[in-house]
Design an enzyme around this catalytic site. Sequence first.
Site, PDB file in Angstrom:
ATOM      1  N   LYS A 145      -8.334  13.951   4.383  1.00 33.12           N
ATOM      2  CA  LYS A 145      -7.441  12.794   4.357  1.00 33.12           C
ATOM      3  C   LYS A 145      -6.408  13.003   5.455  1.00 33.12           C
ATOM      4  O   LYS A 145      -6.340  14.090   6.037  1.00 33.12           O
ATOM      5  CB  LYS A 145      -6.748  12.661   3.003  1.00 33.12           C
ATOM      6  CG  LYS A 145      -6.078  13.976   2.550  1.00 33.12           C
ATOM      7  CD  LYS A 145      -5.387  13.864   1.204  1.00 33.12           C
ATOM      8  CE  LYS A 145      -6.323  13.924   0.012  1.00 33.12           C
ATOM      9  NZ  LYS A 145      -6.364  12.728  -0.795  1.00 33.12           N
ATOM     10  N   ARG A 146      -5.572  11.975   5.759  1.00 31.74           N
ATOM     11  CA  ARG A 146      -4.497  12.189   6.716  1.00 31.74           C
ATOM     12  C   ARG A 146      -3.653  13.396   6.300  1.00 31.74           C
ATOM     13  O   ARG A 146      -3.491  13.664   5.098  1.00 31.74           O
ATOM     14  CB  ARG A 146      -3.602  10.941   6.798  1.00 31.74           C
ATOM     15  CG  ARG A 146      -4.166   9.822   7.644  1.00 31.74           C
ATOM     16  CD  ARG A 146      -4.464  10.246   9.053  1.00 31.74           C
ATOM     17  NE  ARG A 146      -3.286  10.263   9.887  1.00 31.74           N
ATOM     18  CZ  ARG A 146      -2.973   9.327  10.780  1.00 31.74           C
ATOM     19  NH1 ARG A 146      -3.776   8.285  10.969  1.00 31.74           N
ATOM     20  NH2 ARG A 146      -1.881   9.428  11.511  1.00 31.74           N
ATOM     21  N   LYS A 180     -14.603   8.465  -3.434  1.00 31.91           N
ATOM     22  CA  LYS A 180     -15.822   8.794  -2.679  1.00 31.91           C
ATOM     23  C   LYS A 180     -16.365  10.161  -3.099  1.00 31.91           C
ATOM     24  O   LYS A 180     -17.573  10.341  -3.259  1.00 31.91           O
ATOM     25  CB  LYS A 180     -15.536   8.764  -1.176  1.00 31.91           C
ATOM     26  CG  LYS A 180     -15.155   7.366  -0.681  1.00 31.91           C
ATOM     27  CD  LYS A 180     -14.497   7.382   0.691  1.00 31.91           C
ATOM     28  CE  LYS A 180     -13.780   6.051   0.933  1.00 31.91           C
ATOM     29  NZ  LYS A 180     -12.852   6.113   2.092  1.00 31.91           N
ATOM     30  N   HIS A 206       0.801  -1.226   0.000  1.00 28.80           N
ATOM     31  CA  HIS A 206       0.000   0.000   0.000  1.00 28.80           C
ATOM     32  C   HIS A 206       0.832   1.274   0.000  1.00 28.80           C
ATOM     33  O   HIS A 206       0.281   2.359   0.210  1.00 28.80           O
ATOM     34  CB  HIS A 206      -0.922   0.042   1.216  1.00 28.80           C
ATOM     35  CG  HIS A 206      -1.991  -0.992   1.206  1.00 28.80           C
ATOM     36  ND1 HIS A 206      -3.250  -0.774   0.689  1.00 28.80           N
ATOM     37  CD2 HIS A 206      -1.981  -2.269   1.627  1.00 28.80           C
ATOM     38  CE1 HIS A 206      -3.972  -1.864   0.815  1.00 28.80           C
ATOM     39  NE2 HIS A 206      -3.222  -2.795   1.388  1.00 28.80           N
ATOM     40  N   THR A 230      -8.439   6.682  -1.919  1.00 31.59           N
ATOM     41  CA  THR A 230      -9.797   6.157  -2.060  1.00 31.59           C
ATOM     42  C   THR A 230     -10.808   7.278  -1.791  1.00 31.59           C
ATOM     43  O   THR A 230     -11.932   7.222  -2.280  1.00 31.59           O
ATOM     44  CB  THR A 230     -10.056   4.972  -1.098  1.00 31.59           C
ATOM     45  OG1 THR A 230      -9.539   5.300   0.192  1.00 31.59           O
ATOM     46  CG2 THR A 230      -9.392   3.712  -1.612  1.00 31.59           C
ATOM     47  N   LYS A 270       0.863  14.606   0.710  1.00 35.03           N
ATOM     48  CA  LYS A 270      -0.509  14.875   0.266  1.00 35.03           C
ATOM     49  C   LYS A 270      -0.734  16.373   0.005  1.00 35.03           C
ATOM     50  O   LYS A 270      -1.739  16.771  -0.560  1.00 35.03           O
ATOM     51  CB  LYS A 270      -1.502  14.352   1.296  1.00 35.03           C
ATOM     52  CG  LYS A 270      -1.470  12.824   1.466  1.00 35.03           C
ATOM     53  CD  LYS A 270      -2.456  12.353   2.519  1.00 35.03           C
ATOM     54  CE  LYS A 270      -2.330  10.871   2.858  1.00 35.03           C
ATOM     55  NZ  LYS A 270      -3.031  10.007   1.876  1.00 35.03           N
TER      56      LYS A 270
HETATM   57  C1  26W Z   1       2.081   1.811  11.493  1.00 38.16           C
HETATM   58  C2  26W Z   1       2.674   1.435  10.239  1.00 38.16           C
HETATM   59  C3  26W Z   1       1.906   1.727   9.017  1.00 38.16           C
HETATM   60  C4  26W Z   1       2.571   1.769   7.824  1.00 38.16           C
HETATM   61  C5  26W Z   1       1.906   1.950   6.672  1.00 38.16           C
HETATM   62  C6  26W Z   1       0.533   1.898   9.038  1.00 38.16           C
HETATM   63  C7  26W Z   1      -0.150   2.092   7.869  1.00 38.16           C
HETATM   64  C8  26W Z   1       0.545   2.116   6.680  1.00 38.16           C
HETATM   65  C9  26W Z   1      -0.216   2.207   5.376  1.00 38.16           C
HETATM   66  C10 26W Z   1       0.581   1.606   4.269  1.00 38.16           C
HETATM   67  C11 26W Z   1      -0.661   3.559   5.057  1.00 38.16           C
HETATM   68  C12 26W Z   1      -1.892   3.560   4.198  1.00 38.16           C
HETATM   69  O1  26W Z   1      -2.976   3.648   4.706  1.00 38.16           O
HETATM   70  N1  26W Z   1      -1.729   3.499   2.872  1.00 38.16           N
HETATM   71  C13 26W Z   1      -2.819   3.857   1.990  1.00 38.16           C
HETATM   72  O2  26W Z   1      -3.512   2.708   1.558  1.00 38.16           O
HETATM   73  C14 26W Z   1      -4.664   3.070   0.817  1.00 38.16           C
HETATM   74  C15 26W Z   1      -5.420   1.804   0.495  1.00 38.16           C
HETATM   75  O3  26W Z   1      -4.735   1.045  -0.446  1.00 38.16           O
HETATM   76  C16 26W Z   1      -4.275   3.842  -0.424  1.00 38.16           C
HETATM   77  O4  26W Z   1      -5.439   4.251  -1.081  1.00 38.16           O
HETATM   78  C17 26W Z   1      -3.436   5.055  -0.051  1.00 38.16           C
HETATM   79  O5  26W Z   1      -2.956   5.684  -1.209  1.00 38.16           O
HETATM   80  C18 26W Z   1      -2.268   4.639   0.812  1.00 38.16           C
HETATM   81  O6  26W Z   1      -1.560   5.768   1.290  1.00 38.16           O
END
Ligand code: 26W
Length: 830
Positions: free
Chosen positions: A564-565, A676, A373, A672, A570
Amino acid sequence: MAESHRKALNGTNRETIRTGLSEESIRAAFLDNLFYLQGRFPEVATLNDQYKALAYTVRDRLLHRWVATTRAYQKANPRTVCYLSAEYLPGPFLGNNLLNLGIEEPTRRALAGLGIELDALLEHEEEPGLGNGGLGRLAACFMDSLATLQVPAIGYGIRYEFGIFDQVIRDGGQVETTDNWLRFGNPWEVRRPAIAYDVRIGGYTEQTTDAQGRFGVRWVPNEVFNGIAVDTAILGHGVNTVNLLRLWTAEAAEGFDFHAFNRGDYYGAVVREVRSETISKVLYPNDEPEIGKRLRLLQQYFFVTCSLQDMIRIHRTTGQPLDKFHEKFSVQLNDTHPAIAVAELMRLLVDEHQMGWDAAWEVTRHTFAYTNHTLLPEALEKWPIPLFQNVLPRHLEIIYEINARFLDEVRLRHPFDTARVQRMSIIDEAPPRFVRMAHLACVGSFAINGVAELHSRLLKETVLRDFFELWPEKFQNKTNGVTPRRFVMLSNPGLSRLLTRTLGAGWARDPSQLRVLERHADDAAFQQEWREVKRSRKEALAARILDRCNVSIDPDSLFDVQAKRIHEYKRQHLNVLHIVTLYNRIKFNPGLDITPRTFIFGGKAAPGYAMAKLMIRLINAVADVVNRDPDVAGRLRVVFLPNFSVKLGHGLYPAADLSEQLSTAGKEASGTGNMKFSMNGALTIGTLDGANVEIREEVGADNFFLFGLTAEEVVRTLAEGYRPWDIYNANLELKGVIDLIASGHFSHGDRTVFQPLVDHLVWHDNYLLLADYAGYIACQEQAGLTYRDSRQWTRMSILNVARMGKFSSDRTIAEYCRDIWRAEPMAVDV
Ligand code: 26W
């Protein structure tokens, strides 16, 4: 018994109370639950009592579908998808379950008959914030689509006692408070104390020999605790399928440590219990890993071992041997957070079930598939070996063995290429040495996928290039999607009604039918209805913002939304540069005729991410000045909506005119939120990044506001020695904007507050805001002009909705089922 309760129950057959879907049955069951589960009657019931009584009423109506599904699965023994995810963001359940059961209207009437408003109860629900952002929300959309497509599936994860923190804005900055979502209980979950597994931690391993003289390994842990299953029913839309979301909660292995108790150390025993429970206590609020957080590794191992032990238990009930495990289950790793599963399944098979290594490896490598991701190198998980050794000594041995065999394969394919062997190793040899979880996931999986076309291509070309060269056949793309049930039907009922009236009801399950809307894109009467729907959502959002933020906004202005975050990549601060640009233009030219806009932001920053927190400060500081300045009144308004969540999203997506998707090209895996917004008729202003590329392809270049460097140009620009300072000096308007921020204009004259942000932009600017600034401003101008032509804008909005069918998560899940999981739908009768 209260008079009203008796009256309501009068003449109603008790059986229909339990399960009936009519207004009368629902009302009677509601009163029954209020009385028998809460000991309350209508006259004294609080809002929470009412909410819970209704939630139990709805859950009762799920239960017999749930049981029927379990029975059907037991009987047919179908291939089952297991989704392993450390995060889930399901959003509020009540409205979604009413929608999927098709009983919203009778429920509304049943409550109205008691003087209770359904909307107040919907609003009261506290959502489980068991995730950070996109990844967790995607997992929840997938659960919805799996159930709706009638695919047997279990979602496994962690029941965090505290989910993502609540965000409060104080003096313009983010303050985190604990999310106590279980405070009033959770009516949707069912605890299964009988489904519990041992989880071992730490200790050492020793060689053993059994009676037949076979060698084995025994893991002697120094701690053991339990994982208990807590289940939530996930009902599909318009079907009887109820799949399981099974979240694990940690408990001490025994209520008491009897050794300690015998020594008279009662408190010591209780403290140990407290310690075990911290495993599932709190979600890590970061969207990047923190290197070396022991508890985080414990959490990952905890939910993975419980889930795999659960699958093995289920598999054994089918009477099939364990070497057919991969025929029963397809296990998807949602990013690398559950990647330890590769080693854990090997351990379970080899150490606990006495399978030979080669046979176990055959099972393992046919069981898992891995979804990546993120391309951000800093977000790729790795664990320091000393920590790993300390927590999971047996797994480290297994990983070394997997790695040794794997690297032999690499050497065979690429003789003399030691650099490649080092690059690909599961172990990063740079002291203190690390386990690279993405490499473990790649080696142990039969399929590897990215989440949008561009992302999947970049994965093959960059971070996973060596793996692609070794196993090109493993690589796939599965472009993300979102559920149209929650994000259109539930959150935008007005639009749904218009769509259903125009197209029939089929669009929610088959959104390709939305294409028929194209015919109505220029129809003046239809356009008028379209605008009325949008207008009503904007009014509702305006009311909410007045209530929450005490800012009044004009529903006639262009609602320009970024939710978004908060992250540098971003680029919420690029949006701010645009706001200040307009502000300056009006200040220099007070009579300037521009399209009135309301800028709305929402999103949380990781608590330790200083620059992201400064971005929030900047947004609020600019909002403060802009909203109070009479010169720009009626033309500019800025709002930061605190504590963005799935629930707040319900109000935001339908109200947006313009959706901001500004990530530096090549950085956002998919996005995503972009989907939406567009599904709710917002137009996108965005870069060629993530799924934006495909959204633009679908809706048509004419119906998308594109700007910015491409991913290739970004790489080239940075490689050629990017000099943001030169851009700053060459573009007077940009310079004016940055200088105004630096001058303290938005910080009560204090020049130090935003200095780090400004310095970073003019000297480093790794996310290329300055390079994209001019293009962004020009594109925004175009968007503003287009908005004034309301026929043109409405046409574009209609065409967006008409052409967004591809981005239903049903399509995504159908592709996973076909290309990765080899899973088939199975209808359930009740
Ligand atoms: C705590 C460690 C950690 C590391 C990475 C937590 C969460 C992450 C994720 C990879 C971050 C994340 O949410 N990625 C997002 O995934 C979405 C679903 O596929 C994508 O639409 C986003 O672009 C992507 O940033």
